[in-house]
Design a protein around this motif. Structure first.
Motif, PDB file in Angstrom:
ATOM      1  N   PHE A 178      63.358 -62.701 -43.433  1.00 34.63           N
ATOM      2  CA  PHE A 178      64.221 -63.777 -44.391  1.00 34.63           C
ATOM      3  C   PHE A 178      64.603 -64.900 -43.523  1.00 34.63           C
ATOM      4  CE2 PHE A 178      67.463 -65.429 -47.036  1.00 34.63           C
ATOM      5  CZ  PHE A 178      66.922 -65.201 -48.283  1.00 34.63           C
ATOM      6  N   ASP A 179      64.038 -65.909 -43.612  1.00 34.46           N
ATOM      7  CA  ASP A 179      64.395 -66.970 -42.815  1.00 34.46           C
ATOM      8  C   ASP A 179      65.105 -68.301 -43.861  1.00 34.46           C
ATOM      9  OD1 ASP A 179      64.797 -69.395 -41.381  1.00 34.46           O
ATOM     10  OD2 ASP A 179      62.722 -69.664 -40.700  1.00 34.46           O
ATOM     11  N   THR A 180      66.129 -68.642 -44.097  1.00 33.48           N
ATOM     12  CA  THR A 180      66.760 -69.486 -44.892  1.00 33.48           C
ATOM     13  C   THR A 180      66.355 -70.810 -44.581  1.00 33.48           C
ATOM     14  OG1 THR A 180      68.967 -69.615 -43.821  1.00 33.48           O
ATOM     15  CG2 THR A 180      69.014 -68.026 -45.401  1.00 33.48           C
ATOM     16  N   LYS A 181      65.938 -71.377 -43.474  1.00 36.37           N
ATOM     17  CA  LYS A 181      65.385 -72.718 -43.238  1.00 36.37           C
ATOM     18  C   LYS A 181      64.228 -72.837 -43.863  1.00 36.37           C
ATOM     19  CE  LYS A 181      67.226 -72.518 -38.769  1.00 36.37           C
ATOM     20  NZ  LYS A 181      66.877 -72.250 -37.080  1.00 36.37           N
ATOM     21  N   GLN A 182      63.364 -71.996 -44.347  1.00 30.99           N
ATOM     22  CA  GLN A 182      62.099 -72.261 -45.273  1.00 30.99           C
ATOM     23  C   GLN A 182      62.766 -72.593 -46.838  1.00 30.99           C
ATOM     24  OE1 GLN A 182      59.401 -69.338 -45.280  1.00 30.99           O
ATOM     25  NE2 GLN A 182      59.763 -69.009 -42.863  1.00 30.99           N
ATOM     26  N   LEU A 183      63.937 -72.134 -47.069  1.00 28.93           N
ATOM     27  CA  LEU A 183      64.392 -72.449 -48.483  1.00 28.93           C
ATOM     28  C   LEU A 183      65.028 -73.628 -48.702  1.00 28.93           C
ATOM     29  CD1 LEU A 183      65.776 -68.836 -49.391  1.00 28.93           C
ATOM     30  CD2 LEU A 183      63.658 -69.888 -50.071  1.00 28.93           C
ATOM     31  N   ILE A 184      65.684 -74.304 -47.667  1.00 25.52           N
ATOM     32  CA  ILE A 184      66.480 -75.352 -47.528  1.00 25.52           C
ATOM     33  C   ILE A 184      65.816 -76.565 -48.077  1.00 25.52           C
ATOM     34  CG2 ILE A 184      67.637 -76.943 -46.271  1.00 25.52           C
ATOM     35  CD1 ILE A 184      68.657 -74.575 -44.480  1.00 25.52           C
ATOM     36  N   PRO A 185      64.496 -76.926 -47.795  1.00 28.94           N
ATOM     37  CA  PRO A 185      63.694 -78.012 -48.549  1.00 28.94           C
ATOM     38  C   PRO A 185      63.603 -77.878 -50.094  1.00 28.94           C
ATOM     39  CG  PRO A 185      62.642 -77.367 -46.449  1.00 28.94           C
ATOM     40  CD  PRO A 185      63.786 -76.296 -46.715  1.00 28.94           C
ATOM     41  N   LEU A 186      63.646 -76.717 -50.478  1.00 29.51           N
ATOM     42  CA  LEU A 186      63.407 -76.786 -51.910  1.00 29.51           C
ATOM     43  C   LEU A 186      64.839 -76.909 -52.597  1.00 29.51           C
ATOM     44  CD1 LEU A 186      61.371 -73.394 -52.085  1.00 29.51           C
ATOM     45  CD2 LEU A 186      60.719 -75.610 -52.774  1.00 29.51           C
ATOM     46  N   TYR A 187      65.885 -76.493 -51.953  1.00 32.66           N
ATOM     47  CA  TYR A 187      67.328 -76.560 -52.564  1.00 32.66           C
ATOM     48  C   TYR A 187      67.809 -78.037 -52.403  1.00 32.66           C
ATOM     49  CZ  TYR A 187      67.979 -71.725 -51.821  1.00 32.66           C
ATOM     50  OH  TYR A 187      67.682 -70.266 -51.985  1.00 32.66           O
ATOM     51  N   GLU A 188      67.230 -78.831 -51.527  1.00 34.99           N
ATOM     52  CA  GLU A 188      67.565 -80.217 -51.228  1.00 34.99           C
ATOM     53  C   GLU A 188      66.679 -80.961 -52.259  1.00 34.99           C
ATOM     54  OE1 GLU A 188      66.361 -80.983 -47.073  1.00 34.99           O
ATOM     55  OE2 GLU A 188      68.470 -80.422 -46.417  1.00 34.99           O
ATOM     56  N   GLU A 189      65.563 -80.540 -52.328  1.00 36.28           N
ATOM     57  CA  GLU A 189      64.649 -81.135 -53.818  1.00 36.28           C
ATOM     58  C   GLU A 189      65.592 -81.033 -54.943  1.00 36.28           C
ATOM     59  OE1 GLU A 189      60.156 -81.654 -55.261  1.00 36.28           O
ATOM     60  OE2 GLU A 189      60.657 -80.511 -53.407  1.00 36.28           O
TER      61      GLU A 189
END
Length: 136
Positions: free
Chosen positions: A60-71
């Motif tokens: 689980f790497d939250t860094k991969q989710l951040i771009p989706l959350y930013e979008e």
């Protein structure tokens, strides 16, 4: 008398043109807001699926989710801007036509727009009155 009649017709035509123009602008904004809301839902689903896959694999790497959350956040800001633009359009018409924004559009501060058809609905209802789409 003929001059008064002609001026009356001219005023009515101007009002009709203004209302038609505003109606088209409003519907364009509503459609765009609906598209943005659908995009947000798709992004949330993608983030959920990605998060689940990462959790399932034990990586689980939250860094991969951040771009989706930013979008998602950027699209929410765009929705707010579009809603503000619609308020400005209604306020402009209120000045030009001498009507309240509510009497002109049927929308009020406690309205939401259906993401499917763009219809204005009271905020306290769960389904669109026009197409039946779930609002909340």
């Amino acid at each position: 008398m003929a001059l008064d009649f002609k001026q009356g017709i001219s005023k009515q035509i101007t009002k009709l043109n203004m209302k038609t123009s505003t109606f088209l602008e409003e519907n364009k904004i509503k459609t765009y807001i609906g598209t943005l809301e659908n995009d947000i839902q798709d992004l949330k689903v993608r983030a959920g699926e990605l998060g689940y896959q990462m959790w399932k694999s034990g990586n689980f790497d939250t860094k991969q989710l951040i771009p989706l959350y930013e979008e998602v956040s950027a699209k929410e800001i765009q929705i707010q801007e579009q809603e503000q633009q619609m308020k400005e359009i209604l306020a402009k018409n209120q000045q030009v036509l001498g009507q309240t924004a509510e009497s002109y559009s049927g929308a009020s501060e406690s309205s939401v727009f259906c993401p499917k058809c763009g219809s204005s609905c009271p905020a306290n209802v769960n389904f669109c009155k026009k197409c039946g789409n779930k609002l909340h």
